[in-house]
Design an enzyme around this catalytic site. Structure first.
Site, PDB file in Angstrom:
ATOM      1  N   GLU A   1      -0.637   4.747  -0.216  1.00 35.77           N
ATOM      2  CA  GLU A   1      -1.531   5.910  -0.347  1.00 35.77           C
ATOM      3  C   GLU A   1      -0.754   7.207  -0.212  1.00 35.77           C
ATOM      4  OE1 GLU A   1      -3.539   3.753   2.378  1.00 35.77           O
ATOM      5  OE2 GLU A   1      -5.547   4.020   1.533  1.00 35.77           O
TER       6      GLU A   1
ATOM      7  N   LYS B   1      -3.395  -0.428 -25.031  1.00 32.71           N
ATOM      8  CA  LYS B   1      -3.815  -0.586 -26.436  1.00 32.71           C
ATOM      9  C   LYS B   1      -2.564  -0.491 -27.316  1.00 32.71           C
ATOM     10  CE  LYS B   1      -8.531   0.997 -25.540  1.00 32.71           C
ATOM     11  NZ  LYS B   1      -8.626   1.702 -24.246  1.00 32.71           N
TER      12      LYS B   1
ATOM     13  N   TYR C   1       0.846  -1.200   0.000  1.00 31.69           N
ATOM     14  CA  TYR C   1       0.000   0.000   0.000  1.00 31.69           C
ATOM     15  C   TYR C   1       0.876   1.242   0.000  1.00 31.69           C
ATOM     16  CZ  TYR C   1      -4.975  -0.923   0.307  1.00 31.69           C
ATOM     17  OH  TYR C   1      -6.267  -1.220  -0.001  1.00 31.69           O
TER      18      TYR C   1
ATOM     19  N   ASP D   1      -8.378  12.526 -25.223  1.00 29.92           N
ATOM     20  CA  ASP D   1      -8.324  11.131 -24.776  1.00 29.92           C
ATOM     21  C   ASP D   1      -7.655  10.337 -25.890  1.00 29.92           C
ATOM     22  OD1 ASP D   1      -8.717   8.470 -24.239  1.00 29.92           O
ATOM     23  OD2 ASP D   1     -10.797   8.687 -23.578  1.00 29.92           O
TER      24      ASP D   1
ATOM     25  N   ARG E   1      -2.880  -3.296 -18.484  1.00 29.35           N
ATOM     26  CA  ARG E   1      -4.136  -2.572 -18.284  1.00 29.35           C
ATOM     27  C   ARG E   1      -3.829  -1.439 -17.318  1.00 29.35           C
ATOM     28  NH1 ARG E   1      -8.653  -5.439 -20.451  1.00 29.35           N
ATOM     29  NH2 ARG E   1      -9.909  -3.706 -19.726  1.00 29.35           N
TER      30      ARG E   1
HETATM   31  N1  DSN Z   1     -13.121  -0.995 -24.706  1.00 27.91           N
HETATM   32  C1  DSN Z   1     -12.230  -0.071 -25.380  1.00 27.91           C
HETATM   33  C2  DSN Z   1     -12.395  -0.123 -26.842  1.00 27.91           C
HETATM   34  O1  DSN Z   1     -12.607  -1.206 -27.323  1.00 27.91           O
HETATM   35  O2  DSN Z   1     -12.290   0.884 -27.531  1.00 27.91           O
HETATM   36  C3  DSN Z   1     -12.308   1.280 -24.862  1.00 27.91           C
HETATM   37  O3  DSN Z   1     -12.721   1.299 -23.567  1.00 27.91           O
END
Ligand code: DSN
Length: 415
Positions: free
Chosen positions: A46, A228, A44, A195, A234
């Site tokens: 914090e 991504k 932890y 974003d 993640r």
């Molecule tokens: N689930 C993602 C996507 O497929 O674009 C974004 O959150």
């Protein structure tokens, strides 16, 4: 066998033995996966570096500071941004910006869902709509397909005077023109959240326009997920102009997060090292070369879909492509059929879609994951032709299964 081990083994086999075309997924390096299962997850911490509530955090301080510095090194060419690496994922990162920048009742403007927007941008089912007003900008037809309609964007800005404009997407095959959109939003008196979850890897490698810019030309806030095209764990990162960081940090903790997930932060650090070249993905390819291959593969995939007779919504210049399915095709049934044949995809709305998000008119495909497994452009084209053959019922299930098996045999598996 232990049932959790059993199901995990099945998932391992499923991932190895299918062609993953989900545009938002990827295969991070084994080093990233190892850090997610490392001792960092036991601790932890914090607070923030140098100001923690529990003892034993000297290493955590060093880790978090190092990952912040790497994040700024990779993304911020201006020296005008700070970063929070504790945000848990993309939706909490965006919610942190809402809570940090807005008062209840304020108006937010974001890209409409069918135009390629994202649910966390306050779309109709978002829990945050209870607190804010939503206005959507849209896309309009161009010679390449559909792109953000700048006239509509400016008109809505003038009419609704949103406090925050979100520039970002999850199903938009073109490159965003951050320069003109950020300028228009700032001219309209709005704060800007870029974003870049989908395109973080493209931005990091110089293959997409960047929202990190000097002064008013830059986005005020930049959020991204790290799993991504960035090919990390993640997770997420939230950047903001330095004068906004104090409020951002106070909103993350205590607020949208409690104790930071240090295992996730360490794994983000590893993936950033791979972006800079200080550490390597198992194929030893520089990150920039990987992203270049992703872009080439999307173009090749799109060419195959086209040759096979499918309609492309917008010519791709990113890691994803969007297909408009023939009207009589039920995208839900198609997605299941493709899965049964070893092709993992997701159905998706397309601009001005008259069908519902559950059974929309489109199919979204991305190449980031398979490129990490070594996909070559001619095989990306073969996958496009194969999917077209399945959609148009010209390819039998037997032939499709054999084709998938042949394609898989050429791919690497690093786990
Ligand atoms: N689930 C993602 C996507 O497929 O674009 C974004 O959150």
């Amino acid at each position: 066998m232990n049932p959790i081990t059993n199901i995990t083994n099945r998932e391992f086999d499923r991932q190895r033995d299918t062609l993953n075309l989900i545009a938002s997924e990827n295969y991070p390096s084994p080093a990233v996966l190892a850090l997610l299962g490392s001792v960092w997850q036991n601790k932890y911490a914090e607070g923030y570096p140098g100001k923690r509530y529990y003892a034993g955090n000297a290493n955590s301080d060093e880790l978090e500071t190092m990952v912040q510095q790497l994040a700024l090194q990779v993304f911020d060419t201006t020296g005008e941004y700070g970063v929070n690496v504790q945000v848990l994922s993309g939706s909490p990162a965006n919610a942190t910006v809402f809570l940090s920048a807005l008062d209840p009742g304020d108006t937010v403007m974001s890209l409409d869902l069918a135009g390629g927007g994202h649910l966390s941008h306050l779309h109709p089912t978002s829990a945050y709509l209870k607190y804010y007003q939503l206005i959507n900008y849209g896309v309009s037809a161009t010679e390449l397909g559909y792109e953000v309609d700048l006239t509509d964007f400016k008109q809505k800005l003038a009419q609704h005077k949103p406090k925050l404009v979100i520039i970002g997407f999850s199903a938009y095959p073109s490159q965003y023109k951050f320069d003109e959109l950020i300028k228009a939003a700032h001219d309209g008196g709005a704060l800007v959240l870029a974003d870049i979850a989908h395109i973080a890897g493209l931005v990091a490698s110089g293959h997409h326009d960047s929202p990190f810019r000097t002064g008013a030309a830059g986005a005020d806030y930049v959020t991204m997920t790290t799993h991504k095209t960035l090919r990390g764990p993640r997770g997420a990162m939230l950047f903001a102009k330095t004068d906004l960081m104090k409020q951002v940090n106070a909103t993350v903790f205590p607020g949208t997060s409690g104790g930071p997930h240090l295992h996730q932060i360490a794994a983000i650090g590893q993936s950033l090292l791979e972006v800079t070249g200080a550490a390597a993905y198992p194929d030893n390819q520089p990150f920039e070369a990987y992203i270049k291959a992703v872009l080439a593969n999307t173009l090749a995939l799109e060419a195959g879909l086209n040759v096979g007779g499918l309609e492309i919504v917008t010519k791709t210049s990113t890691h994803l492509t969007l297909v408009k399915l023939p009207d009589d095709v039920d995208s839900f049934v198609l997605q299941q059929k493709l899965e049964g044949l070893g092709l993992i995809t997701n159905r998706n709305q397309i601009p001005h879609d008259l069908k519902t998000p559950w059974r929309p008119s489109g199919l979204r495909l991305g190449t980031a994951a398979l490129t990490s497994r070594g996909l070559q452009a001619d095989d990306a084209t073969a996958i496009g032709r194969l999917i077209a053959g399945i959609v148009t019922a010209k390819t039998s299930d037997e032939d499709a299964t054999a084709a998938v098996k042949n394609l898989l045999a050429k791919l690497k598996w690093y786990y």
